[in-house]
Write a protein that holds these residues in place. Structure first.
Motif, short mmCIF file in Angstrom:
data_model
loop_
_atom_site.label_atom_id
_atom_site.label_comp_id
_atom_site.label_asym_id
_atom_site.label_seq_id
_atom_site.Cartn_x
_atom_site.Cartn_y
_atom_site.Cartn_z
N THR A 1 2.43 -3.95 4.87
CA THR A 1 3.05 -5.03 4.11
C THR A 1 3.58 -4.51 2.77
N CYS A 2 2.80 -3.70 2.09
CA CYS A 2 3.27 -3.12 0.82
C CYS A 2 4.47 -2.22 1.03
N PHE A 3 4.50 -1.50 2.16
CA PHE A 3 5.63 -0.63 2.46
C PHE A 3 6.89 -1.46 2.70
N ILE A 4 6.75 -2.56 3.43
CA ILE A 4 7.92 -3.41 3.71
C ILE A 4 8.48 -4.02 2.44
N TYR A 5 7.60 -4.47 1.53
CA TYR A 5 8.05 -5.13 0.31
C TYR A 5 8.18 -4.17 -0.88
N CYS A 6 8.08 -2.87 -0.64
CA CYS A 6 8.28 -1.82 -1.66
C CYS A 6 7.39 -2.00 -2.89
N GLU A 7 6.13 -2.30 -2.66
CA GLU A 7 5.17 -2.39 -3.76
C GLU A 7 4.37 -1.10 -3.78
N ASN A 8 4.88 -0.12 -4.52
CA ASN A 8 4.36 1.24 -4.45
C ASN A 8 2.95 1.38 -5.05
N ASN A 9 2.66 0.67 -6.14
CA ASN A 9 1.33 0.80 -6.74
C ASN A 9 0.26 0.28 -5.77
N ASP A 10 0.52 -0.87 -5.18
CA ASP A 10 -0.45 -1.43 -4.24
C ASP A 10 -0.49 -0.62 -2.95
N LEU A 11 0.62 -0.07 -2.56
CA LEU A 11 0.67 0.77 -1.36
C LEU A 11 -0.26 1.97 -1.52
N GLU A 12 -0.19 2.60 -2.66
CA GLU A 12 -1.05 3.76 -2.92
C GLU A 12 -2.53 3.36 -2.92
N PHE B 1 -8.90 -3.13 -5.12
CA PHE B 1 -8.86 -3.83 -6.39
C PHE B 1 -9.21 -2.90 -7.55
N MET B 2 -10.05 -1.92 -7.29
CA MET B 2 -10.40 -0.97 -8.34
C MET B 2 -9.28 0.03 -8.59
N LEU B 3 -8.42 0.25 -7.61
CA LEU B 3 -7.37 1.27 -7.73
C LEU B 3 -6.01 0.73 -8.16
N THR B 4 -5.84 -0.58 -8.21
CA THR B 4 -4.53 -1.13 -8.56
C THR B 4 -4.35 -1.19 -10.07
N GLU B 5 -3.10 -1.31 -10.48
CA GLU B 5 -2.75 -1.44 -11.89
C GLU B 5 -2.58 -2.90 -12.28
N ASN B 6 -3.06 -3.79 -11.47
CA ASN B 6 -2.97 -5.22 -11.73
C ASN B 6 -3.78 -5.57 -12.97
N PRO B 7 -3.24 -6.38 -13.88
CA PRO B 7 -4.00 -6.75 -15.08
C PRO B 7 -5.27 -7.54 -14.75
N LEU B 8 -5.34 -8.12 -13.60
CA LEU B 8 -6.53 -8.87 -13.21
C LEU B 8 -7.52 -8.02 -12.42
N SER B 9 -7.27 -6.73 -12.29
CA SER B 9 -8.14 -5.89 -11.49
C SER B 9 -9.48 -5.68 -12.19
N LEU B 10 -10.47 -5.31 -11.41
CA LEU B 10 -11.81 -5.09 -11.95
C LEU B 10 -11.86 -3.88 -12.88
N ARG B 11 -11.01 -2.89 -12.61
CA ARG B 11 -11.02 -1.69 -13.45
C ARG B 11 -10.70 -2.05 -14.89
N ASN B 12 -9.72 -2.93 -15.10
CA ASN B 12 -9.34 -3.31 -16.46
C ASN B 12 -10.39 -4.24 -17.08
N ALA B 13 -11.16 -4.92 -16.27
CA ALA B 13 -12.19 -5.79 -16.79
C ALA B 13 -13.38 -5.00 -17.33
N PHE B 14 -13.67 -3.86 -16.70
CA PHE B 14 -14.86 -3.10 -17.10
C PHE B 14 -14.56 -1.90 -17.96
N PHE B 15 -13.35 -1.36 -17.92
CA PHE B 15 -13.07 -0.12 -18.64
C PHE B 15 -12.03 -0.33 -19.70
#
Length: 110
Positions: free
Chosen positions: A34-45, A96-110
């Motif tokens: 789905t990420c490949f089809i919609y060209c969402e590279n950060n989420d794809l990775e 969720f830990m690997l995305t660059e989403n501002p709502l991701s858990l990584r940004n909440a803890f680090f």
């Protein structure tokens, strides 16, 4: 005629969890597509890395553990159910830990 009592067959439980993790890795390929089809590279990775880590962990548990006994009883079934919920939660949290989403858990803890 005595009944033989064995402890919990942990290697068999871990081996089955490994099989289930490989199945979960297969299901993680749907968001990758789905990420490949919609060209969402950060989420794809993030999903691709999560699928690869989940599959590698499942392979290591499935093919790296050789249980002496291959039977499972009720107690192993109960343990397997509880452990699968825990393992699926941990590996399902990886994207969720690997995305660059501002709502991701990584940004909440680090």
């Amino acid at each position: 005629m005595g009944v033989k009592k064995f402890g919990i067959n942990y290697p068999m439980v871990l081996r089955v969890i490994g099989w289930l993790l490989m199945i979960e890795a297969g299901f993680l390929l749907f968001p990758v597509a789905t990420c490949f089809i919609y060209c969402e590279n950060n989420d794809l990775e993030a999903f691709a890395i999560s699928a690869a880590v989940t599959f590698a962990s499942g392979c290591a548990m499935t093919f790296g553990i050789r249980p002496a006994r291959h039977e499972m009883a009720k107690r192993e079934g109960f343990l397997l159910t509880a452990c699968v919920w825990i393992f699926f939660t941990i590996f399902g949290m990886l994207p969720f830990m690997l995305t660059e989403n501002p709502l991701s858990l990584r940004n909440a803890f680090f």
